[in-house]
Design a protein around this motif. Structure first.
Motif, PDB file in Angstrom:
ATOM      1  N   GLU A 198       0.837  -1.207   0.000  1.00 25.79           N
ATOM      2  CA  GLU A 198       0.000   0.000   0.000  1.00 25.79           C
ATOM      3  C   GLU A 198       0.869   1.254   0.000  1.00 25.79           C
ATOM      4  OE1 GLU A 198      -3.147   2.119   2.998  1.00 25.79           O
ATOM      5  OE2 GLU A 198      -3.279  -0.058   2.778  1.00 25.79           O
ATOM      6  N   SER A 199       1.927   1.235   0.779  1.00 31.56           N
ATOM      7  CA  SER A 199       2.847   2.368   0.831  1.00 31.56           C
ATOM      8  C   SER A 199       3.542   2.574  -0.505  1.00 31.56           C
ATOM      9  CB  SER A 199       3.878   2.132   1.938  1.00 31.56           C
ATOM     10  OG  SER A 199       4.815   3.165   1.964  1.00 31.56           O
ATOM     11  N   ASP A 214       1.139   4.100  -2.987  1.00 29.40           N
ATOM     12  CA  ASP A 214       0.961   5.536  -2.758  1.00 29.40           C
ATOM     13  C   ASP A 214       2.116   6.331  -3.364  1.00 29.40           C
ATOM     14  OD1 ASP A 214      -1.489   5.407  -1.529  1.00 29.40           O
ATOM     15  OD2 ASP A 214      -0.690   5.519   0.521  1.00 29.40           O
ATOM     16  N   SER A 230       1.715   6.374  -7.089  1.00 27.56           N
ATOM     17  CA  SER A 230       0.621   7.256  -7.491  1.00 27.56           C
ATOM     18  C   SER A 230       1.028   8.724  -7.403  1.00 27.56           C
ATOM     19  CB  SER A 230      -0.610   7.004  -6.621  1.00 27.56           C
ATOM     20  OG  SER A 230      -1.105   5.707  -6.827  1.00 27.56           O
ATOM     21  N   LYS A 241       0.780  14.275  -0.712  1.00 31.08           N
ATOM     22  CA  LYS A 241       0.824  13.363   0.430  1.00 31.08           C
ATOM     23  C   LYS A 241      -0.352  13.602   1.367  1.00 31.08           C
ATOM     24  CE  LYS A 241       5.826  12.841   0.377  1.00 31.08           C
ATOM     25  NZ  LYS A 241       7.081  13.167   1.068  1.00 31.08           N
ATOM     26  N   HIS A 243      -4.857  11.048  -7.393  1.00 30.64           N
ATOM     27  CA  HIS A 243      -5.259   9.693  -7.031  1.00 30.64           C
ATOM     28  C   HIS A 243      -5.964   9.619  -5.682  1.00 30.64           C
ATOM     29  CE1 HIS A 243      -1.657  10.011  -4.581  1.00 30.64           C
ATOM     30  NE2 HIS A 243      -2.076   8.959  -3.919  1.00 30.64           N
ATOM     31  N   ASN A 244      -5.625  10.524  -4.767  1.00 34.51           N
ATOM     32  CA  ASN A 244      -6.183  10.455  -3.414  1.00 34.51           C
ATOM     33  C   ASN A 244      -7.595  11.027  -3.305  1.00 34.51           C
ATOM     34  OD1 ASN A 244      -5.086  12.964  -3.857  1.00 34.51           O
ATOM     35  ND2 ASN A 244      -3.772  12.953  -2.065  1.00 34.51           N
ATOM     36  N   LYS A 254      -9.875   8.393  -1.841  1.00 29.71           N
ATOM     37  CA  LYS A 254      -9.863   8.252  -0.382  1.00 29.71           C
ATOM     38  C   LYS A 254     -10.754   9.296   0.285  1.00 29.71           C
ATOM     39  CE  LYS A 254      -5.176   6.416  -0.125  1.00 29.71           C
ATOM     40  NZ  LYS A 254      -3.801   6.697   0.280  1.00 29.71           N
TER      41      LYS A 254
END
Length: 171
Positions: free
Chosen positions: A33-34, A37, A40, A69, A87-88, A91
């Motif tokens: 996952e890190s 990120d 991305s 970030k 991309h975030n 979320k």
């Protein structure tokens, strides 16, 4: 011929004598996952750099890497149609980049969104001025969330309006 049972036994004895910690396979998911990120953020930075260079944005020290970030970045053209979403975004509100491309950021507004705040944002955009407002937005699933938006007009090297950029985060 070598007796593999003796070899396995000796190897196990040696391994047991080592002072090491075994990492459970479950932790690999966090690592993945890190890494995703980081990938991305890299892809988003490249997309933003491409937009900036092709549109000949004037000199501005946007720290996209660090902004990505913690914040969502949305870029619209002068018609206020989304041309980039980081991309975030998924979320924060559940939408993917493909779902918002070509649409207005008003798509995140709903019946409970404060019209006074929306009018203040619209006025700042018309005057081509930066703004900072907290807005009640809607997620893809219909839930609401407060969103702090820092919006800026972006000009090309000739001083002409090129895009609008917004740095957003859940408030």
């Amino acid at each position: 011929m070598l007796d593999f049972k003796q070899y396995d036994s000796a190897f196990a004895k040696h391994h047991d004598s080592l002072d090491i910690m075994i990492t459970p396979i479950l932790s690999w998911g966090f690592y993945r996952e890190s890494i995703n990120d980081v990938k991305s953020i890299y892809v988003d930075c490249n997309k933003l750099s491409l937009i900036a260079s092709s549109s000949k944005w004037g000199v501005k020290d946007w720290d996209f890497k660090n902004k990505l970030k913690e914040e969502v970045i949305i870029v619209t053209d002068t018609k206020l149609e989304i041309v980039f979403a980081s991309h975030n975004l998924t979320k924060m509100n559940g939408y993917r980049e493909e779902e918002v491309m070509g649409r207005s950021p008003k798509m995140f507004h709903g019946s409970a969104t404060n019209s006074l705040t929306s009018n203040e944002i619209r006025k700042a955009i018309q005057l081509q001025e930066p703004f900072e407002k907290t807005v009640l937005n809607y997620k893809k699933n219909g839930d609401t969330y407060l969103c702090l938006i820092k919006g800026f007009p972006v000009f090309n090297r000739k001083g002409e309006l090129s895009h609008f950029i917004a740095f957003e985060k859940a408030a």
